[in-house]
Scaffold this motif. Structure first.
Motif, PDB file in Angstrom:
ATOM      1  N   GLY A  69       0.830  -1.204   0.000  1.00  0.00           N
ATOM      2  CA  GLY A  69       0.000   0.000   0.000  1.00  0.00           C
ATOM      3  C   GLY A  69       0.860   1.248   0.000  1.00  0.00           C
ATOM      4  O   GLY A  69       2.084   1.203  -0.105  1.00  0.00           O
ATOM      5  N   THR A  70       0.203   2.375   0.123  1.00  0.00           N
ATOM      6  CA  THR A  70       0.899   3.659   0.138  1.00  0.00           C
ATOM      7  C   THR A  70       1.056   4.147   1.571  1.00  0.00           C
ATOM      8  O   THR A  70       0.235   3.842   2.447  1.00  0.00           O
ATOM      9  CB  THR A  70       0.107   4.706  -0.661  1.00  0.00           C
ATOM     10  OG1 THR A  70      -1.225   4.802  -0.127  1.00  0.00           O
ATOM     11  CG2 THR A  70       0.035   4.311  -2.127  1.00  0.00           C
ATOM     12  N   SER A  71       2.118   4.879   1.817  1.00  0.00           N
ATOM     13  CA  SER A  71       2.342   5.434   3.152  1.00  0.00           C
ATOM     14  C   SER A  71       2.806   6.871   3.035  1.00  0.00           C
ATOM     15  O   SER A  71       3.486   7.245   2.070  1.00  0.00           O
ATOM     16  CB  SER A  71       3.386   4.614   3.917  1.00  0.00           C
ATOM     17  OG  SER A  71       4.659   4.736   3.312  1.00  0.00           O
ATOM     18  N   THR A  72       2.418   7.684   3.996  1.00  0.00           N
ATOM     19  CA  THR A  72       2.868   9.074   4.063  1.00  0.00           C
ATOM     20  C   THR A  72       3.267   9.388   5.491  1.00  0.00           C
ATOM     21  O   THR A  72       2.844   8.708   6.436  1.00  0.00           O
ATOM     22  CB  THR A  72       1.766  10.061   3.625  1.00  0.00           C
ATOM     23  OG1 THR A  72       0.591   9.838   4.430  1.00  0.00           O
ATOM     24  CG2 THR A  72       1.421   9.892   2.163  1.00  0.00           C
ATOM     25  N   ARG A  73       4.078  10.413   5.633  1.00  0.00           N
ATOM     26  CA  ARG A  73       4.519  10.849   6.962  1.00  0.00           C
ATOM     27  C   ARG A  73       4.250  12.342   7.076  1.00  0.00           C
ATOM     28  O   ARG A  73       4.696  13.121   6.251  1.00  0.00           O
ATOM     29  CB  ARG A  73       6.001  10.565   7.160  1.00  0.00           C
ATOM     30  CG  ARG A  73       6.566  11.005   8.502  1.00  0.00           C
ATOM     31  CD  ARG A  73       8.038  10.596   8.601  1.00  0.00           C
ATOM     32  NE  ARG A  73       8.619  10.966   9.878  1.00  0.00           N
ATOM     33  CZ  ARG A  73       9.218  12.125  10.126  1.00  0.00           C
ATOM     34  NH1 ARG A  73       9.287  13.043   9.159  1.00  0.00           N
ATOM     35  NH2 ARG A  73       9.737  12.370  11.313  1.00  0.00           N
ATOM     36  N   ILE A  74       3.508  12.716   8.106  1.00  0.00           N
ATOM     37  CA  ILE A  74       3.202  14.123   8.361  1.00  0.00           C
ATOM     38  C   ILE A  74       3.926  14.527   9.635  1.00  0.00           C
ATOM     39  O   ILE A  74       3.661  13.959  10.705  1.00  0.00           O
ATOM     40  CB  ILE A  74       1.691  14.367   8.524  1.00  0.00           C
ATOM     41  CG1 ILE A  74       0.897  13.747   7.368  1.00  0.00           C
ATOM     42  CG2 ILE A  74       1.399  15.849   8.625  1.00  0.00           C
ATOM     43  CD1 ILE A  74      -0.605  13.769   7.587  1.00  0.00           C
ATOM     44  N   GLN A  75       4.858  15.466   9.518  1.00  0.00           N
ATOM     45  CA  GLN A  75       5.541  15.979  10.701  1.00  0.00           C
ATOM     46  C   GLN A  75       4.705  17.113  11.280  1.00  0.00           C
ATOM     47  O   GLN A  75       4.627  18.196  10.701  1.00  0.00           O
ATOM     48  CB  GLN A  75       6.936  16.473  10.344  1.00  0.00           C
ATOM     49  CG  GLN A  75       7.740  16.934  11.552  1.00  0.00           C
ATOM     50  CD  GLN A  75       8.022  15.805  12.518  1.00  0.00           C
ATOM     51  OE1 GLN A  75       8.554  14.767  12.134  1.00  0.00           O
ATOM     52  NE2 GLN A  75       7.639  15.988  13.782  1.00  0.00           N
ATOM     53  N   PHE A  76       4.061  16.848  12.397  1.00  0.00           N
ATOM     54  CA  PHE A  76       3.186  17.850  13.000  1.00  0.00           C
ATOM     55  C   PHE A  76       4.031  18.900  13.726  1.00  0.00           C
ATOM     56  O   PHE A  76       4.866  18.563  14.569  1.00  0.00           O
ATOM     57  CB  PHE A  76       2.199  17.189  13.963  1.00  0.00           C
ATOM     58  CG  PHE A  76       1.000  16.595  13.278  1.00  0.00           C
ATOM     59  CD1 PHE A  76      -0.247  17.194  13.384  1.00  0.00           C
ATOM     60  CD2 PHE A  76       1.123  15.454  12.508  1.00  0.00           C
ATOM     61  CE1 PHE A  76      -1.350  16.664  12.738  1.00  0.00           C
ATOM     62  CE2 PHE A  76       0.027  14.912  11.864  1.00  0.00           C
ATOM     63  CZ  PHE A  76      -1.212  15.517  11.970  1.00  0.00           C
ATOM     64  N   THR A  77       3.803  20.162  13.371  1.00  0.00           N
ATOM     65  CA  THR A  77       4.511  21.300  13.953  1.00  0.00           C
ATOM     66  C   THR A  77       3.488  22.386  14.284  1.00  0.00           C
ATOM     67  O   THR A  77       2.353  22.361  13.782  1.00  0.00           O
ATOM     68  CB  THR A  77       5.548  21.867  12.967  1.00  0.00           C
ATOM     69  OG1 THR A  77       4.893  22.204  11.730  1.00  0.00           O
ATOM     70  CG2 THR A  77       6.654  20.854  12.682  1.00  0.00           C
ATOM     71  N   PRO A  78       3.846  23.368  15.115  1.00  0.00           N
ATOM     72  CA  PRO A  78       2.876  24.407  15.495  1.00  0.00           C
ATOM     73  C   PRO A  78       2.325  25.202  14.314  1.00  0.00           C
ATOM     74  O   PRO A  78       1.208  25.727  14.390  1.00  0.00           O
ATOM     75  CB  PRO A  78       3.685  25.306  16.439  1.00  0.00           C
ATOM     76  CG  PRO A  78       4.722  24.401  17.019  1.00  0.00           C
ATOM     77  CD  PRO A  78       5.083  23.461  15.918  1.00  0.00           C
ATOM     78  N   ASP A  79       3.096  25.315  13.213  1.00  0.00           N
ATOM     79  CA  ASP A  79       2.620  26.115  12.085  1.00  0.00           C
ATOM     80  C   ASP A  79       1.924  25.286  11.011  1.00  0.00           C
ATOM     81  O   ASP A  79       1.555  25.805   9.960  1.00  0.00           O
ATOM     82  CB  ASP A  79       3.783  26.895  11.458  1.00  0.00           C
ATOM     83  CG  ASP A  79       4.889  25.975  10.930  1.00  0.00           C
ATOM     84  OD1 ASP A  79       4.881  24.784  11.274  1.00  0.00           O
ATOM     85  OD2 ASP A  79       5.760  26.464  10.185  1.00  0.00           O
TER      86      ASP A  79
END
Length: 321
Positions: A69-79
């Motif tokens: 399958g497909t995978s993504t990575r979201i780096q959560f930051t204050p902005d």
């Protein structure tokens, strides 16, 4: 639809192969891998509360590779903004119409890294997709497909510049667990392989087959006594004196669903009270809000659930029809 013995055997064999394949990337963590796989097959989401460097990203990547399958990575930051997660609509001047640019949430496995570093507004952008498997942008609703799982991480040590996850969002995670540090033998293997080129995990199943496995879980039998046991456990969380807010009905549904998946994954077409007991901690503990006095005294949600499991008697039957 009742699951047949042949389907149960195939499911259990496939589950074991999936866990073994993913474990190549996260050495010595078979139980955590099985918990995460069971959550995916239960159409739930995972909250990993862990210190840095324990393999959270490797686990998400290995899961996506295993199911092709497909995978993504979201780096959560204050902005980070909600549109950075769900996607945005952009006006195309050449064609004279609006065009949707899908965000990273449109994937089979979404790693939401350090989710508690983003503002509550951005965190809330995941609420709809985690509950309903769809995203609504500018009045248009789009499905993210099946399978879909959010693996969110948060660091329990460093709390500067973080926002506590609201209870409504915590409740949407089917389980909360941690990978933890590997044992000595696994650490030694990691060090010995450190100089070798990194090899991707081989895909052994496709997303369509995984969707079939998800459907089969609904055929597992859970007796009225097992459901009554789930109800009594959840009810006890609401009456515990250390608890200000107990588990929701969503928590009860999650426990019942996970127990069914756990049963079939271990070669049974029926749910036993032991399946419920094995999963009560990861499914229920993060849904509790403790009284301030209890927190001050060092009481933890895990300790409350453990005591409830001792106090609430399990049914004597094995759960078979």
């Amino acid at each position: 639809m009742t699951i047949t013995p042949e389907q149960t055997a195939w499911f259990a064999e496939s589950f074991g192969q999936l866990a073994e394949n993913v474990e190549q990337a996260v050495l010595g963590k078979r139980h955590v891998v099985e918990l995460v796989l069971a959550t995916i097959l239960s159409e739930g989401h995972v909250l990993l509360e862990d210190v840095p460097g324990t393999g959270k990203t490797a686990l998400a990547r290995a899961l996506a590779q295993t199911i092709r399958g497909t995978s993504t990575r979201i780096q959560f930051t204050p902005d980070l903004l909600p549109g950075d997660v769900t996607g945005i609509t952009v006006y195309d001047q050449k064609r004279g119409e609006f065009e949707f640019h899908a965000g990273p949430v449109f994937a089979n496995v979404v790693l939401a890294d350090e989710i508690n570093r983003a503002s509550p507004k951005t965190q809330s952008s995941l609420l709809e997709v985690m509950e309903e498997g769809q995203v609504t942008v500018d009045g248009v609703t789009r499905s993210v497909g099946v399978p879909f799982v959010v693996l969110a991480t948060q660091n329990p040590v460093e709390q500067a510049g973080t926002y506590r996850l609201p209870e409504a969002q915590l409740d949407r995670f089917m389980i909360k667990t941690s990978i933890g540090y590997p044992d000595d033998a696994s650490t030694l293997r990691i060090l010995q392989n450190a100089q070798s080129p990194r090899r991707d995990v081989t895909g052994i199943i496709d997303t369509a087959t995984l969707a079939t496995m998800i459907e089969l879980v609904g055929g597992a039998y859970a007796s009225p006594l097992v459901h009554d046991y789930v109800m009594r456990l959840v009810g006890a969380t609401r009456r515990a004196r250390e608890v200000r807010l107990g588990s929701s009905v969503r928590g009860a549904l999650a426990l019942a669903r996970m127990a069914a998946t756990w049963a079939v994954a271990h070669g049974r077409s029926y749910v036993t009270p032991d399946d419920v007991r094995d999963l009560a901690l990861p499914v229920l503990s993060h849904r509790l809000v403790l009284e301030p006095d209890a927190e001050f005294d060092g009481v933890t949600a895990d300790a409350v659930i453990s005591q409830i499991l001792l106090d609430v008697p399990a049914p004597a039957e094995n759960g078979a029809a």
